[in-house]
Design an enzyme around this catalytic site. Structure first.
Site, PDB file in Angstrom:
ATOM      1  N   CYS A 249     -27.190  -0.315 -64.467  1.00 23.38           N
ATOM      2  CA  CYS A 249     -27.549  -1.728 -64.450  1.00 23.38           C
ATOM      3  C   CYS A 249     -26.778  -2.431 -63.316  1.00 23.38           C
ATOM      4  CB  CYS A 249     -27.215  -2.367 -65.790  1.00 23.38           C
ATOM      5  SG  CYS A 249     -25.520  -2.103 -66.311  1.00 23.38           S
TER       6      CYS A 249
ATOM      7  N   CYS B 186     -23.141  -2.693 -63.781  1.00 27.04           N
ATOM      8  CA  CYS B 186     -22.378  -1.452 -63.659  1.00 27.04           C
ATOM      9  C   CYS B 186     -22.044  -1.202 -62.191  1.00 27.04           C
ATOM     10  CB  CYS B 186     -23.187  -0.277 -64.202  1.00 27.04           C
ATOM     11  SG  CYS B 186     -23.969  -0.618 -65.782  1.00 27.04           S
TER      12      CYS B 186
END
Lengths: 320, 76
Positions: free
Chosen positions: B11, B14
């Site tokens: 994501c 992240c």
């Protein structure tokens, strides 16, 4: 307190855009502006508030609270936590694996997963403000009971075999993480971050929802709903549920639609069945869940929810 | 040698956490090695349920939060 949004809409519709009052177009535009402003205002303030308090609740803690509770209490706790936490569908898979991997029963896990997307505190307040607090109660109650009963049925049927077997093979540590102490600043940052996240995820649903609501409000005559989907029409509830299956919206996006449907005379139960089906049964969610659930379980999941919403629709039409 | 592990499915948060962690390690001037864990099953095996998570030398120090590089400096 929300009169200010009506005034804003008056000003934009009649003064700024110069649309003749009492026309279909004026009604639709007025509705669109008032509801867009109101929903985004409420959404932002409420999310900030909720996000702040939620910084005390992490999914890891939820798992811990559910661990080892007697079944009935566990179902209740699971749906309550599901109702107050907005874990997005992106975190439902890690949650699912971690719950099952640490011995939380499948039914309790599913109860949490059923209620979590359905009940949302911002939507609850928006419904209360737009339609009435009885409707809020009906909405929250439906979401929680559907989750609890669904979870109990799944546990009774013992259908763990419909879960992908790899889920049970992962070794999940029970007490993995030490929580850091959070300062007030962390919590405020958390609230702000979560609010931004949610706004990014839902703004389009809200605009579409308000747009659809505005179109119905301005252009579809009340008689149409009463003639085609009144209380006497027994097929209205199942039809509403089936029509909503391919539709998908975030729950905040269906608030304006529900508001208009009810003001146009669609019965409460039929409206509730329609919006619940729109929110809870969604293709993107099913695709995500397919990673951990077999097709039989997904079919069971959809069939159960559809049936539950039809029953809810009839019951509320009868009561109200 | 510190081993920094980023737990996340890819994501946007992240990726930012990965960049912040590298910056933190560099500005602290320590020897480090960064690894990414992207399989959900492996992430959950760390006990992390909300991504992104951060582990130092195999021990999870944060989950579900996007930490700034300043905050990471204190953890590594």
């Amino acid at each position: 307190m929300f009169k200010i949004f009506a005034k804003l809409a008056d000003w934009v519709t009649h003064d700024l855009l110069q649309i003749a009052p009492q026309t279909h177009l004026a009604e639709a535009v007025h509705f669109f502006i008032e509801d867009t402003a109101k929903i985004f205002f409420l959404l932002t303030t409420l999310m900030l508030l909720v996000g702040f308090f939620r910084s005390w609740i992490s999914p890891e803690k939820v798992r811990h609270w559910l661990d080892g509770k007697p079944m009935l209490l566990a179902y209740f706790l699971a749906v309550t936590l599901g109702a107050i936490t907005p874990f997005c569908s992106c975190s439902s898979i890690p949650l699912f694996i971690a719950f099952l991997g640490t011995g939380i029963p499948l039914g309790v896990t599913m109860a949490f997963l059923i209620t979590s997307p359905m009940v949302n505190e911002v939507a609850a307040i928006l419904f209360g403000e737009a339609i009435g607090w009885q409707f809020t109660l009906a909405y929250v109650g439906t979401g929680m009971v559907t989750g609890m009963v669904g979870g109990a049925i799944i546990d009774c049927l013992k259908i763990e075999r419909w879960v992908e077997p790899f889920v049970f093979q992962i070794n999940v540590p029970k007490d993995g993480i030490e929580e850091r102490k959070l300062t007030l600043k962390h919590r405020l940052n958390h609230a702000w971050g979560e609010t931004k996240d949610i706004l990014q995820r839902v703004w389009l649903y809200v605009l579409i929802g308000v747009g659809v609501g505005a179109a119905i409000h301005g252009f579809v005559p009340q008689e149409w709903f009463i003639a085609h989907a009144g209380k006497d029409n027994l097929f209205a509830v199942p039809m509403a549920v089936i029509m909503a299956v391919p539709l998908y919206s975030n729950v905040t996006g269906v608030v304006p639609v529900a508001e208009v449907l009810i003001s146009k005379g669609l019965p409460v139960g039929t409206t509730l069945a329609f919006i619940m089906s729109t929110v809870a049964i969604s293709l993107p969610e099913l695709v995500i869940l397919r990673k951990v659930l077999k097709v039989q379980m997904l079919a069971f999941f959809v069939a159960y929810l559809a049936l539950a919403f039809v029953i809810v629709g009839y019951v509320f039409n009868y009561v109200f | 040698m510190k081993k920094i592990t980023i737990l996340g499915t890819g994501c946007p948060k992240c990726k930012t956490l990965l960049a912040n962690a590298e910056q933190a390690a560099k500005s602290k001037g320590i020897e480090y090695e960064i690894e990414k864990v992207q399989e959900i099953a492996d992430i959950v095996a760390y006990g992390v349920m909300s991504t992104p998570g951060l582990a130092v030398d195999g021990k999870v120090v944060s989950s579900g939060k996007l930490l700034s590089s300043k905050e990471i400096e204190k953890l590594i």
